[in-house]
Write a protein that holds these residues in place. Structure first.
Motif, PDB file in Angstrom:
ATOM      1  N   UNK A   1      86.272  71.795  61.921  1.00  0.00           N
ATOM      2  CA  UNK A   1      87.377  72.612  61.773  1.00  0.00           C
ATOM      3  C   UNK A   1      87.766  73.671  62.956  1.00  0.00           C
ATOM      4  N   UNK A   2      86.849  74.062  63.550  1.00  0.00           N
ATOM      5  CA  UNK A   2      87.094  74.920  64.783  1.00  0.00           C
ATOM      6  C   UNK A   2      87.799  73.992  65.841  1.00  0.00           C
ATOM      7  N   UNK A   3      86.985  72.993  66.299  1.00  0.00           N
ATOM      8  CA  UNK A   3      87.285  71.966  67.335  1.00  0.00           C
ATOM      9  C   UNK A   3      88.940  71.502  66.933  1.00  0.00           C
ATOM     10  N   UNK A   4      89.083  71.090  65.700  1.00  0.00           N
ATOM     11  CA  UNK A   4      90.317  70.803  65.284  1.00  0.00           C
ATOM     12  C   UNK A   4      91.639  71.735  65.414  1.00  0.00           C
ATOM     13  N   UNK A   5      91.195  72.999  65.093  1.00  0.00           N
ATOM     14  CA  UNK A   5      92.083  74.197  65.344  1.00  0.00           C
ATOM     15  C   UNK A   5      92.339  74.128  66.864  1.00  0.00           C
ATOM     16  N   UNK A   6      91.529  74.207  67.457  1.00  0.00           N
ATOM     17  CA  UNK A   6      91.806  74.512  69.187  1.00  0.00           C
ATOM     18  C   UNK A   6      92.545  73.308  69.436  1.00  0.00           C
ATOM     19  N   UNK A   7      92.352  72.045  69.342  1.00  0.00           N
ATOM     20  CA  UNK A   7      93.368  70.970  69.569  1.00  0.00           C
ATOM     21  C   UNK A   7      94.656  71.024  69.141  1.00  0.00           C
ATOM     22  N   UNK A   8      94.777  71.223  67.952  1.00  0.00           N
ATOM     23  CA  UNK A   8      95.935  71.776  67.219  1.00  0.00           C
ATOM     24  C   UNK A   8      96.815  72.615  67.959  1.00  0.00           C
TER      25      UNK A   8
ATOM     26  N   UNK B   1      86.550  78.587  73.494  1.00  0.00           N
ATOM     27  CA  UNK B   1      85.130  78.270  72.916  1.00  0.00           C
ATOM     28  C   UNK B   1      85.340  77.320  71.744  1.00  0.00           C
ATOM     29  N   UNK B   2      86.430  77.010  71.089  1.00  0.00           N
ATOM     30  CA  UNK B   2      86.538  76.009  70.010  1.00  0.00           C
ATOM     31  C   UNK B   2      86.538  74.872  70.605  1.00  0.00           C
ATOM     32  N   UNK B   3      86.735  74.401  71.937  1.00  0.00           N
ATOM     33  CA  UNK B   3      86.959  72.965  72.476  1.00  0.00           C
ATOM     34  C   UNK B   3      85.504  72.689  72.355  1.00  0.00           C
ATOM     35  N   UNK B   4      84.510  73.257  72.694  1.00  0.00           N
ATOM     36  CA  UNK B   4      83.125  72.657  72.638  1.00  0.00           C
ATOM     37  C   UNK B   4      82.640  72.919  71.597  1.00  0.00           C
TER      38      UNK B   4
END
Length: 52
Positions: A41-48, A33-36
């Protein structure tokens, strides 16, 4: 959480264990869910967390 992950990696730790008591955050990160997310910050956490 993101800043602490970067700090750990800067110090040479490549495998870290993260504890979080926010069930919604954990679910979003583990199940994509963080990818979209529009939350930066949630998107960055998902990528990391999903990089190799």
């Amino acid at each position: 959480m993101l800043e602490r992950l970067f700090l750990a990696w800067d110090k040479g730790f490549w495998k870290v264990e993260v504890k979080c008591d926010n069930a919604l955050l954990v679910e979003l990160l583990l199940f994509g869910g963080g990818a979209s997310s529009s939350l930066v910050e949630l998107g960055l956490l998902h990528q990391v967390l999903h990089r190799k």
